[in-house]
Motif scaffolding. Structure first.
Motif, PDB file in Angstrom:
ATOM      1  N   VAL A  40      10.273  85.370 104.818  1.00 48.77           N
ATOM      2  CA  VAL A  40      11.524  85.539 104.067  1.00 48.77           C
ATOM      3  C   VAL A  40      11.235  85.595 102.570  1.00 48.77           C
ATOM      4  O   VAL A  40      11.813  86.423 101.850  1.00 48.77           O
ATOM      5  N   ALA A  41      10.356  84.740 102.086  1.00 51.07           N
ATOM      6  CA  ALA A  41      10.014  84.749 100.660  1.00 51.07           C
ATOM      7  C   ALA A  41       9.483  86.115 100.242  1.00 51.07           C
ATOM      8  O   ALA A  41       9.866  86.641  99.194  1.00 51.07           O
ATOM      9  N   ASN A  42       8.625  86.692 101.051  1.00 52.95           N
ATOM     10  CA  ASN A  42       8.052  87.995 100.697  1.00 52.95           C
ATOM     11  C   ASN A  42       9.068  89.127 100.829  1.00 52.95           C
ATOM     12  O   ASN A  42       9.052  90.069 100.043  1.00 52.95           O
ATOM     13  N   MET A  43       9.976  89.025 101.786  1.00 51.75           N
ATOM     14  CA  MET A  43      10.964  90.076 101.997  1.00 51.75           C
ATOM     15  C   MET A  43      12.072  90.033 100.940  1.00 51.75           C
ATOM     16  O   MET A  43      12.473  91.066 100.409  1.00 51.75           O
ATOM     17  N   ILE A  44      12.565  88.848 100.608  1.00 50.70           N
ATOM     18  CA  ILE A  44      13.721  88.701  99.728  1.00 50.70           C
ATOM     19  C   ILE A  44      13.325  88.421  98.275  1.00 50.70           C
ATOM     20  O   ILE A  44      13.963  88.899  97.351  1.00 50.70           O
ATOM     21  N   TYR A  45      12.284  87.621  98.081  1.00 49.11           N
ATOM     22  CA  TYR A  45      11.916  87.146  96.748  1.00 49.11           C
ATOM     23  C   TYR A  45      10.552  87.655  96.288  1.00 49.11           C
ATOM     24  O   TYR A  45       9.956  87.072  95.397  1.00 49.11           O
ATOM     25  N   GLY A  46      10.047  88.715  96.894  1.00 45.91           N
ATOM     26  CA  GLY A  46       8.679  89.161  96.650  1.00 45.91           C
ATOM     27  C   GLY A  46       8.285  89.330  95.200  1.00 45.91           C
ATOM     28  O   GLY A  46       7.154  89.031  94.813  1.00 45.91           O
ATOM     29  N   SER A  47       9.190  89.793  94.346  1.00 49.68           N
ATOM     30  CA  SER A  47       8.849  90.021  92.937  1.00 49.68           C
ATOM     31  C   SER A  47       9.305  88.871  92.038  1.00 49.68           C
ATOM     32  O   SER A  47       9.121  88.931  90.823  1.00 49.68           O
ATOM     33  N   ASP A  48       9.883  87.828  92.607  1.00 47.78           N
ATOM     34  CA  ASP A  48      10.404  86.710  91.813  1.00 47.78           C
ATOM     35  C   ASP A  48       9.366  85.610  91.624  1.00 47.78           C
ATOM     36  O   ASP A  48       8.482  85.421  92.444  1.00 47.78           O
ATOM     37  N   GLU A  49       9.537  84.888  90.527  1.00 49.81           N
ATOM     38  CA  GLU A  49       8.712  83.716  90.224  1.00 49.81           C
ATOM     39  C   GLU A  49       9.640  82.518  90.044  1.00 49.81           C
ATOM     40  O   GLU A  49      10.856  82.665  90.001  1.00 49.81           O
ATOM     41  N   GLY A  50       9.071  81.342  89.908  1.00 52.18           N
ATOM     42  CA  GLY A  50       9.865  80.145  89.660  1.00 52.18           C
ATOM     43  C   GLY A  50      10.569  79.618  90.890  1.00 52.18           C
ATOM     44  O   GLY A  50      11.633  79.004  90.798  1.00 52.18           O
ATOM     45  N   LEU A  51       9.960  79.838  92.062  1.00 55.24           N
ATOM     46  CA  LEU A  51      10.565  79.417  93.319  1.00 55.24           C
ATOM     47  C   LEU A  51       9.984  78.095  93.814  1.00 55.24           C
ATOM     48  O   LEU A  51       8.818  77.782  93.555  1.00 55.24           O
ATOM     49  N   VAL A  52      10.805  77.349  94.535  1.00 55.24           N
ATOM     50  CA  VAL A  52      10.372  76.143  95.224  1.00 55.24           C
ATOM     51  C   VAL A  52      10.924  76.203  96.643  1.00 55.24           C
ATOM     52  O   VAL A  52      11.817  77.003  96.946  1.00 55.24           O
ATOM     53  N   VAL A  53      10.404  75.352  97.490  1.00 55.74           N
ATOM     54  CA  VAL A  53      10.917  75.222  98.858  1.00 55.74           C
ATOM     55  C   VAL A  53      11.477  73.813  99.002  1.00 55.74           C
ATOM     56  O   VAL A  53      10.774  72.833  98.766  1.00 55.74           O
ATOM     57  N   LEU A  54      12.749  73.743  99.372  1.00 55.51           N
ATOM     58  CA  LEU A  54      13.381  72.452  99.602  1.00 55.51           C
ATOM     59  C   LEU A  54      13.138  72.046 101.051  1.00 55.51           C
ATOM     60  O   LEU A  54      13.466  72.801 101.970  1.00 55.51           O
ATOM     61  N   ALA A  55      12.538  70.895 101.255  1.00 57.98           N
ATOM     62  CA  ALA A  55      12.337  70.346 102.600  1.00 57.98           C
ATOM     63  C   ALA A  55      13.549  69.480 102.898  1.00 57.98           C
ATOM     64  O   ALA A  55      13.824  68.504 102.192  1.00 57.98           O
ATOM     65  N   ILE A  56      14.275  69.849 103.948  1.00 56.16           N
ATOM     66  CA  ILE A  56      15.563  69.226 104.247  1.00 56.16           C
ATOM     67  C   ILE A  56      15.487  68.475 105.579  1.00 56.16           C
ATOM     68  O   ILE A  56      15.109  69.046 106.595  1.00 56.16           O
ATOM     69  N   ASP A  57      15.884  67.226 105.539  1.00 51.35           N
ATOM     70  CA  ASP A  57      15.976  66.411 106.746  1.00 51.35           C
ATOM     71  C   ASP A  57      17.346  66.677 107.369  1.00 51.35           C
ATOM     72  O   ASP A  57      18.378  66.278 106.816  1.00 51.35           O
ATOM     73  N   GLU A  58      17.348  67.341 108.508  1.00 56.93           N
ATOM     74  CA  GLU A  58      18.607  67.720 109.159  1.00 56.93           C
ATOM     75  C   GLU A  58      19.495  66.516 109.461  1.00 56.93           C
ATOM     76  O   GLU A  58      20.718  66.632 109.475  1.00 56.93           O
ATOM     77  N   GLU A  59      18.879  65.371 109.715  1.00 57.09           N
ATOM     78  CA  GLU A  59      19.639  64.162 110.046  1.00 57.09           C
ATOM     79  C   GLU A  59      20.469  63.662 108.864  1.00 57.09           C
ATOM     80  O   GLU A  59      21.439  62.924 109.054  1.00 57.09           O
ATOM     81  N   ARG A  60      20.080  64.061 107.663  1.00 59.83           N
ATOM     82  CA  ARG A  60      20.772  63.589 106.458  1.00 59.83           C
ATOM     83  C   ARG A  60      21.854  64.543 105.971  1.00 59.83           C
ATOM     84  O   ARG A  60      22.561  64.234 105.003  1.00 59.83           O
ATOM     85  N   LEU A  61      21.972  65.696 106.587  1.00 61.28           N
ATOM     86  CA  LEU A  61      22.963  66.681 106.142  1.00 61.28           C
ATOM     87  C   LEU A  61      24.380  66.162 106.353  1.00 61.28           C
ATOM     88  O   LEU A  61      24.688  65.591 107.400  1.00 61.28           O
ATOM     89  N   SER A  62      25.234  66.405 105.381  1.00 57.41           N
ATOM     90  CA  SER A  62      26.643  66.053 105.547  1.00 57.41           C
ATOM     91  C   SER A  62      27.453  67.249 106.045  1.00 57.41           C
ATOM     92  O   SER A  62      28.566  67.072 106.525  1.00 57.41           O
ATOM     93  N   ALA A  63      26.917  68.462 105.944  1.00 51.77           N
ATOM     94  CA  ALA A  63      27.580  69.675 106.434  1.00 51.77           C
ATOM     95  C   ALA A  63      26.975  70.069 107.787  1.00 51.77           C
ATOM     96  O   ALA A  63      25.830  69.720 108.090  1.00 51.77           O
ATOM     97  N   PRO A  64      27.730  70.790 108.599  1.00 52.81           N
ATOM     98  CA  PRO A  64      27.217  71.222 109.911  1.00 52.81           C
ATOM     99  C   PRO A  64      26.005  72.158 109.790  1.00 52.81           C
ATOM    100  O   PRO A  64      25.929  72.983 108.881  1.00 52.81           O
ATOM    101  N   LEU A  65      25.091  72.020 110.730  1.00 52.36           N
ATOM    102  CA  LEU A  65      23.905  72.868 110.829  1.00 52.36           C
ATOM    103  C   LEU A  65      23.950  73.609 112.159  1.00 52.36           C
ATOM    104  O   LEU A  65      24.078  72.983 113.206  1.00 52.36           O
ATOM    105  N   LEU A  66      23.847  74.930 112.090  1.00 46.59           N
ATOM    106  CA  LEU A  66      23.815  75.752 113.296  1.00 46.59           C
ATOM    107  C   LEU A  66      22.624  76.688 113.234  1.00 46.59           C
ATOM    108  O   LEU A  66      22.232  77.129 112.150  1.00 46.59           O
TER     109      LEU A  66
END
Length: 116
Positions: free
Chosen positions: A46-72
């Motif tokens: 996905v990073a290469n397809m959508i953000y291939g020419s962009d810089e300044g990116l990070v990856v957020l590691a998300i614990d699904e158990e801590r989400l307050s919004a629904p995950l599908l």
């Protein structure tokens, strides 16, 4: 654990508000209806397809158990595995790590989640 690619500057702003509301590059949660996520194996493609020419990116590691919004997990055309989507704001306390998104020798983004 699920992951979300973000611009570091957007993530910093989210820390001030306590929630993150961007879906993907150039689209808000309100415009898209959900926040795009991915499994570890989906991050680099996905990073290469959508953000291939962009810089300044990070990856957020998300614990699904801590989400307050629904995950599908939703199917996406052209992909074998469904993608995790967060149907509401991402509460910042669900993010357990902010990881570097680096490029390999070929210039393409690579991602290997930390062990543990």
């Amino acid at each position: 654990m699920i992951y979300h690619i973000a611009f570091a500057s957007d993530w910093e702003k989210a820390g001030e508000r306590g929630e993150y509301r961007l879906s993907t590059k150039g689209r808000t949660l309100e415009e898209q209806g959900f926040i795009h996520g991915g499994t570890a194996a989906q991050v680099a493609p996905v990073a290469n397809m959508i953000y291939g020419s962009d810089e300044g990116l990070v990856v957020l590691a998300i614990d699904e158990e801590r989400l307050s919004a629904p995950l599908l997990y939703d199917d996406a055309p052209g992909w074998d595995e469904p993608f995790p989507h967060i149907y509401g704001p991402l509460n910042t306390d669900a993010v357990v790590a902010v990881l570097a998104l680096t490029r390999g020798a070929d210039g393409k983004y690579e991602f290997t989640p930390p062990e543990g």
